[in-house]
Write an enzyme that holds these catalytic residues in place. Structure first.
Site, PDB file in Angstrom:
ATOM      1  N   TRP A 132      -3.521 -11.323 -17.580  1.00 27.10           N
ATOM      2  CA  TRP A 132      -4.053 -11.513 -18.924  1.00 27.10           C
ATOM      3  C   TRP A 132      -5.156 -10.538 -19.288  1.00 27.10           C
ATOM      4  O   TRP A 132      -5.461 -10.340 -20.464  1.00 27.10           O
ATOM      5  CB  TRP A 132      -4.616 -12.935 -19.071  1.00 27.10           C
ATOM      6  CG  TRP A 132      -5.620 -13.276 -18.013  1.00 27.10           C
ATOM      7  CD1 TRP A 132      -5.377 -13.933 -16.835  1.00 27.10           C
ATOM      8  CD2 TRP A 132      -7.012 -12.932 -17.985  1.00 27.10           C
ATOM      9  NE1 TRP A 132      -6.535 -14.024 -16.088  1.00 27.10           N
ATOM     10  CE2 TRP A 132      -7.550 -13.423 -16.773  1.00 27.10           C
ATOM     11  CE3 TRP A 132      -7.859 -12.265 -18.884  1.00 27.10           C
ATOM     12  CZ2 TRP A 132      -8.881 -13.259 -16.434  1.00 27.10           C
ATOM     13  CZ3 TRP A 132      -9.194 -12.105 -18.541  1.00 27.10           C
ATOM     14  CH2 TRP A 132      -9.690 -12.592 -17.326  1.00 27.10           C
ATOM     15  N   ASN A 133      -5.828  -9.912 -18.319  1.00 25.77           N
ATOM     16  CA  ASN A 133      -7.065  -9.203 -18.649  1.00 25.77           C
ATOM     17  C   ASN A 133      -6.830  -7.883 -19.377  1.00 25.77           C
ATOM     18  O   ASN A 133      -7.591  -7.519 -20.274  1.00 25.77           O
ATOM     19  CB  ASN A 133      -7.920  -8.988 -17.395  1.00 25.77           C
ATOM     20  CG  ASN A 133      -7.252  -8.124 -16.362  1.00 25.77           C
ATOM     21  OD1 ASN A 133      -6.034  -8.213 -16.150  1.00 25.77           O
ATOM     22  ND2 ASN A 133      -8.014  -7.285 -15.693  1.00 25.77           N
ATOM     23  N   HIS A 157       4.824 -12.877 -18.093  1.00 26.63           N
ATOM     24  CA  HIS A 157       3.435 -12.623 -18.419  1.00 26.63           C
ATOM     25  C   HIS A 157       2.594 -13.848 -18.124  1.00 26.63           C
ATOM     26  O   HIS A 157       3.102 -14.966 -17.988  1.00 26.63           O
ATOM     27  CB  HIS A 157       3.282 -12.219 -19.888  1.00 26.63           C
ATOM     28  CG  HIS A 157       2.413 -11.017 -20.053  1.00 26.63           C
ATOM     29  ND1 HIS A 157       1.095 -11.014 -19.671  1.00 26.63           N
ATOM     30  CD2 HIS A 157       2.674  -9.779 -20.526  1.00 26.63           C
ATOM     31  CE1 HIS A 157       0.587  -9.825 -19.916  1.00 26.63           C
ATOM     32  NE2 HIS A 157       1.519  -9.054 -20.430  1.00 26.63           N
ATOM     33  N   SER A 209      -4.615 -11.542  -8.610  1.00 30.15           N
ATOM     34  CA  SER A 209      -5.578 -11.858  -7.557  1.00 30.15           C
ATOM     35  C   SER A 209      -5.007 -11.602  -6.169  1.00 30.15           C
ATOM     36  O   SER A 209      -3.789 -11.464  -5.982  1.00 30.15           O
ATOM     37  CB  SER A 209      -5.974 -13.334  -7.659  1.00 30.15           C
ATOM     38  OG  SER A 209      -4.860 -14.164  -7.353  1.00 30.15           O
ATOM     39  N   GLU A 230      -1.095  -4.790  -7.151  1.00 30.10           N
ATOM     40  CA  GLU A 230      -2.407  -4.307  -7.602  1.00 30.10           C
ATOM     41  C   GLU A 230      -3.298  -5.523  -7.720  1.00 30.10           C
ATOM     42  O   GLU A 230      -3.118  -6.345  -8.609  1.00 30.10           O
ATOM     43  CB  GLU A 230      -2.283  -3.566  -8.936  1.00 30.10           C
ATOM     44  CG  GLU A 230      -3.470  -2.645  -9.175  1.00 30.10           C
ATOM     45  CD  GLU A 230      -4.367  -3.107 -10.297  1.00 30.10           C
ATOM     46  OE1 GLU A 230      -5.296  -3.897 -10.001  1.00 30.10           O
ATOM     47  OE2 GLU A 230      -4.154  -2.687 -11.434  1.00 30.10           O
ATOM     48  N   GLU A 364     -15.561 -10.607  -5.611  1.00 33.33           N
ATOM     49  CA  GLU A 364     -15.239 -10.152  -6.962  1.00 33.33           C
ATOM     50  C   GLU A 364     -15.872 -11.085  -7.992  1.00 33.33           C
ATOM     51  O   GLU A 364     -15.747 -12.296  -7.919  1.00 33.33           O
ATOM     52  CB  GLU A 364     -13.724 -10.092  -7.159  1.00 33.33           C
ATOM     53  CG  GLU A 364     -13.319  -9.429  -8.454  1.00 33.33           C
ATOM     54  CD  GLU A 364     -11.812  -9.170  -8.530  1.00 33.33           C
ATOM     55  OE1 GLU A 364     -11.421  -8.202  -9.212  1.00 33.33           O
ATOM     56  OE2 GLU A 364     -11.048  -9.928  -7.920  1.00 33.33           O
TER      57      GLU A 364
END
Length: 461
Positions: A132-133, A157, A209, A230, A364
């Site tokens: 989502w980012n 998505h 994540s 990623e 993080e």
């Protein structure tokens, strides 16, 4: 039939509701993808490029509408939300242009009586799971090159940004891409895992994540398929004592606070040479204080909410724990009335007197906070920068290009910068080390993960 709801971080309202795909719908999509890919792999590359280029044209034509949707889905300020549509276009057009050379056969010198060469063959059905980012730019990293390589794509998505998948679908439909070559599905977590296990899926691309990456590896285990992961980041920057201080502050602080810090390659920890530490902190704090936290639909807002209240409370916890351990917090959250516990709105924060015993410097954040440490030498800075479980990007700010490049070679990261950060050049390979993931997207090299080599040894009769 299960329903997923997108809760807007802007005001906590339900912005989108969608029905998640039932098993029969998933099966139908898979069948269409397999059939479509068998024909698509034989379509000439130039024709694939025309379809994808028309898709990009249709996509960017709705820039303003999609920017507004993006703001409501994930909270990015409307003043900068349109930039993601530009990023999608740049990456898509770059990968379309690179395909001709990246997918060209490798010609070898003939041996007596033998012709030899290597082709790049498509894998089949590519399953892409996007976050989502940066919902458009992360998706396009895999979608366009997968299709250009001759694969069919199924895109899942984030439930936070379902309209992004639908907008990409709409653009491909307007480009009249053959049915089944690109599809999207709204899926539950269980359905997502089941699709990764599906024997008809030949490639999985996941951005998200570290636990999400572990989920992909568990479900793909034993099938020997290609995966691109990623994952998280804890990206560092080092400010040497020879910098243009104002330029360095502007560059690194924007890298830390853009998108409210919700970037896998955002700067989360800064190491500054002790000679300029106080001057740097003074300017960095002033930079953070000028941010306007507020309603992201207001063009004057420069810092929007985090994606959900729990994400903001997680970062609040890191900050409070660091302060309790001796860190100094430079921003008074009272200057930002919207920033209250339980709210998605979080005041920016700059911390000093931090160290690597604190979670805020090792875990993080994915929020608008950055820790700053003083160092006495280049060697100390490099050691601290490499002292991390992550390795996506890292940045060095210096006037000395030769020294900067030499230091960059010592960094454990997939991409290293000098005098900039939080940037992606689609002609460069996008990759990480350690828990930041594995595999590669973008660049000519990115096509290697979306194809398999096939060798031809043709003996003359």
């Amino acid at each position: 039939m299960a329903t997923q709801k997108t809760i807007s971080p802007v005001d906590g309202s339900v912005y989108v509701e969608r029905q998640q795909a039932e098993p029969a719908e998933v099966e139908a999509a898979l069948a269409r993808a397999v059939t479509a890919q068998r024909a698509w792999r034989d379509v000439p590359l130039a024709e694939r490029a025309r379809f994808c280029s028309r898709m990009v044209d249709a996509f960017v034509a709705r820039r303003d509408e999609m920017a507004e949707e993006l703001t409501w889905q994930m909270g990015r300020p409307i003043a900068v939300a349109g930039g993601e549509i530009g990023g999608f276009e740049e990456r898509a057009r770059t990968m379309i242009a690179l395909a001709e050379t990246a997918l060209a056969p490798v010609e070898l010198a003939d041996k007596p009586g033998v012709t030899r060469y290597i082709t790049r063959e498509p894998l089949g059905v590519s399953f892409i799971v996007a976050p989502w980012n940066f919902p458009f730019m992360t998706a396009v990293n895999a979608v366009v090159p997968s299709i250009m390589a001759g694969n069919a794509v199924i895109l899942k998505h984030s439930a936070q940004t379902p309209l992004c998948a639908e907008r990409i679908q709409q653009a491909f439909d307007e480009a009249r891409l053959p049915e089944g070559v690109f599809q999207h599905l709204h899926l539950s977590h269980d359905a997502t895992e089941a699709l990764i296990r599906e024997t008809r899926v030949a490639h999985v691309s996941f951005t998200g994540s570290v636990p999400g990456g572990e989920m992909v590896e568990r479900n793909a285990a034993g099938r020997f398929i290609a995966t691109g992961l990623e994952l998280g980041g804890k990206d560092p920057a080092y400010i040497r004592n020879d910098v243009d201080l104002d330029a360095a502050v502007d560059g690194v602080m924007d890298g830390a606070f853009f998108n409210s810090g919700q970037s896998c390659c955002g700067i989360e920890r800064i190491y500054v040479h002790r000679d300029i530490f106080d001057a740097f902190v003074e300017r960095a704090v002033a930079w953070a204080r000028q941010l306007k936290l507020g309603d992201p639909t207001d063009p004057a807002t420069t810092l929007g909410p985090l994606v959900r209240p729990s994400a903001a409370d997680f970062v609040r916890g890191q900050i409070e724990e660091a302060v309790a351990a001796g860190a100094r917090a430079w921003i008074d959250s009272g200057d930002h009335p919207l920033s209250t516990p339980g709210s998605a709105y979080l005041a920016p924060q700059v911390l000093t007197d931090v160290d690597h015993a604190m979670r805020v410097m090792t875990e993080e954040n994915f929020g608008p906070v950055v820790g700053i440490m003083a160092v006495d030498s280049d060697d100390e800075a490099i050691a601290l920068m490499n002292d991390s479980d992550f390795g996506l990007t890292a940045a060095i700010f210096t006037r000395d290009r030769i020294v900067g490049e030499a230091l960059a070679r010592r960094l454990e990261a997939g991409t290293v910068f000098t005098n900039r950060c939080d940037y992606l050049d689609p002609e460069l390979a996008w990759t990480g080390v350690k828990q930041s993931g594995r595999g590669c997207s973008l660049s000519r090299i990115g096509y290697e993960t979306l194809t398999r080599p096939k060798s031809f040894h043709l003996k003359h009769a």
